[in-house]
Design an enzyme around this catalytic site. Structure first.
Site, PDB file in Angstrom:
ATOM      1  N   GLU A  33     -25.734  13.379  31.801  1.00 40.39           N
ATOM      2  CA  GLU A  33     -24.659  11.982  31.863  1.00 40.39           C
ATOM      3  C   GLU A  33     -24.601  11.555  32.947  1.00 40.39           C
ATOM      4  O   GLU A  33     -23.490  12.049  33.910  1.00 40.39           O
ATOM      5  CB  GLU A  33     -23.268  12.454  30.926  1.00 40.39           C
ATOM      6  CG  GLU A  33     -22.719  10.946  30.281  1.00 40.39           C
ATOM      7  CD  GLU A  33     -21.920  11.588  29.788  1.00 40.39           C
ATOM      8  OE1 GLU A  33     -20.703  10.286  29.129  1.00 40.39           O
ATOM      9  OE2 GLU A  33     -21.768  12.559  28.793  1.00 40.39           O
ATOM     10  N   LYS A  40     -10.243  11.833  18.023  1.00 41.25           N
ATOM     11  CA  LYS A  40     -11.201  12.981  18.221  1.00 41.25           C
ATOM     12  C   LYS A  40     -10.722  13.318  19.266  1.00 41.25           C
ATOM     13  O   LYS A  40      -9.255  12.985  20.095  1.00 41.25           O
ATOM     14  CB  LYS A  40     -12.345  11.912  18.899  1.00 41.25           C
ATOM     15  CG  LYS A  40     -13.495  13.101  19.621  1.00 41.25           C
ATOM     16  CD  LYS A  40     -14.474  11.948  19.938  1.00 41.25           C
ATOM     17  CE  LYS A  40     -16.054  12.837  20.591  1.00 41.25           C
ATOM     18  NZ  LYS A  40     -16.680  11.979  21.264  1.00 41.25           N
TER      19      LYS A  40
END
Length: 466
Positions: free
Chosen positions: A272, A223
């Site tokens: 977050e 990723k």
């Protein structure tokens, strides 16, 4: 200031100055008092009028806000290696010599350092981020803290051996009176009109995605997170307190932050959390895997169920959970992780969410955990170093502080850092906005582009773009 508090303040300040003059060594003086209700955005507005650099923090899940004015002390390390350890060492040295008068010990009172780090210190800094070094923390001269329904004012001043007591006292009292102006904040005079909106090289960004997917097909990289920039120009200079108020009012369950350096201000509303420490209690959260909100309750639930069951999003989420777990195990004990994520819903988006709780080992600090967590797979990729190398060499954007840890730490052994997402760099009558997404081997560039458009929506709307 009531008479009793006035006497306490002057006595504490005088004692601190005597110790500085006796030792002939500069020392930080910090004094906290409980005050009547005070408007935070008016405080920030007055700080701007006084040309104090401003800082702001609003918690996502509790009644807690801080507004800072000025830089009493600045901590900054230009070295790319060991920057977390050096900031921690400088912070500990500052506290060791500080004179702190704070009977409350509430989060965000006493000596508080607010600041952050750049995403990648090895990436050459461009003109866009010239005012923001690899890392920078400041102890504001004045901190207005709102927590659990109460208000506190902390005054921080670096005392020098040759200063006169009466001069320092008058200075502190004058600024205190000015900053705590009780006038109501008028936020209806600063509506921005966007003159232009320019996406920075969107087609090249999509080509970078194709390059990343080809690399992943032939390497062990799983990723790579790629970000892009949108540039706005307004009809007048943006008003920072107004933007922050709109973010707090519209982005529930998000951390709203601001950090001003020179004429630039980096601000945002991020969902977050990176890490929170309160004494020995540690909390980190994984927020990875994204979907839009539905237009009806039924559609909303359908999208949430699809997100929860989607293999790609679950795999992406689990990457981050396992990385957080391993980091926590290196610096903490009693690490606990739920068996599966929940879906957390925000105003325009919903995410997979997993909390990770632990107990901090005595020889470690919040900066130790940050060094292990940043960047998470949700912001960099996996494996970390290989993904970072690709980003460094191929991403068109200088991320600066975007996607990096931003937050605060105080002398009560409390602190909290978030990941600086959904953010903008305000530069008077212009702004750069940032958004990214995780690229995997089968990613489709156009779909990833659409995902970044969704992530840009909250900040665009606050800044006047429909």
């Amino acid at each position: 200031m009531m008479e009793v508090k006035e006497k306490q303040f002057t006595a504490d300040l005088e004692a601190a100055m005597q110790s500085v003059q006796t030792d002939q060594q500069e020392r930080l003086f910090s004094y906290t008092e409980k005050i009547n209700q005070a408007p935070l955005y008016r405080f920030l507005e007055k700080a701007g009028e006084l040309t104090f650099p401003r800082t702001f923090w609003s918690s996502a899940d509790e009644d807690f806000q801080m507004a800072g004015a000025g830089h009493a002390v600045e901590l900054s390390v230009e070295a790319s290696k060991n920057r977390y350890q050096q900031v921690e060492a400088d912070w500990n040295a500052l506290l060791k010599n500080a004179v702190i008068s704070n009977p409350y010990h509430m989060s965000g009172t006493g000596v508080v350092a607010m600041g952050g780090f750049s995403f990648d210190p090895l990436k050459p800094r461009t003109k866009l981020w010239e005012n923001f070094p690899s890392n920078h923390f400041s102890v504001p001269n004045y901190i207005l803290t709102h927590t659990n329904g109460n208000y506190y004012l902390t005054i921080n001043r670096l005392l020098l051996p040759r200063e006169e007591y009466e001069t320092v006292r008058e200075e502190l009292q004058t600024y205190r009176h000015t900053l705590l102006d009780s006038a109501v904040y008028q936020d209806n005079n600063h509506v921005l009109r966007v003159l232009s909106k320019r996406e920075i090289a969107p087609e090249q960004w999509k080509e970078t995605i194709k390059k990343a997917t080809n690399v992943m097909k032939n390497t062990a990289i799983d990723k790579i997170v790629l970000a892009r920039e949108v540039r706005l120009r307004f009809h007048q200079s943006a008003n920072v307190p107004d933007i922050l108020k709109r973010l707090v009012d519209t982005q529930s369950n998000s951390y709203v932050f601001a950090y001003e350096m020179g004429e630039d201000c980096f601000l945002g509303a991020t969902p977050e959390r990176l890490v929170k420490v309160k004494g020995e209690d540690v909390l980190s959260t994984c927020l990875a895997g994204t979907a839009p909100r539905g237009k009806t309750m039924e559609e909303d639930e359908t999208i949430a169920n699809h997100l929860f069951e989607d293999p790609k999003n679950r795999e992406e989420h689990d990457y981050v959970v396992q990385m957080i777990r391993s980091t926590m195990e290196a610096y903490c004990t009693d690490v606990t992780v739920p068996d599966e994520p929940a879906v957390h819903q925000y105003k325009t988006l919903q995410h997979l969410y997993t909390p990770v709780r632990a107990k901090l080992q005595k020889n470690h600090h919040i900066f130790s955990i940050i060094s292990g967590l940043h960047p998470t797979p949700a912001l960099g990729g996996t494996p970390r170093e290989d993904a970072l190398a690709f980003i460094r060499d191929n991403e068109l954007l200088d991320r600066g502080w975007y996607g990096a840890p931003i937050g605060w730490v105080d002398s009560n052994k409390h602190g909290e850092f978030a990941v600086a997402l959904r953010s903008a760099l305000i530069q008077q009558d212009e702004a750069s906005l940032f958004a990214g997404c995780g690229i995997v081997e089968d990613s489709i560039p156009e779909s990833e582009y659409e995902e970044t458009k969704i992530k840009l929506m909250p900040m665009l709307s606050v800044l006047g773009v429909d």
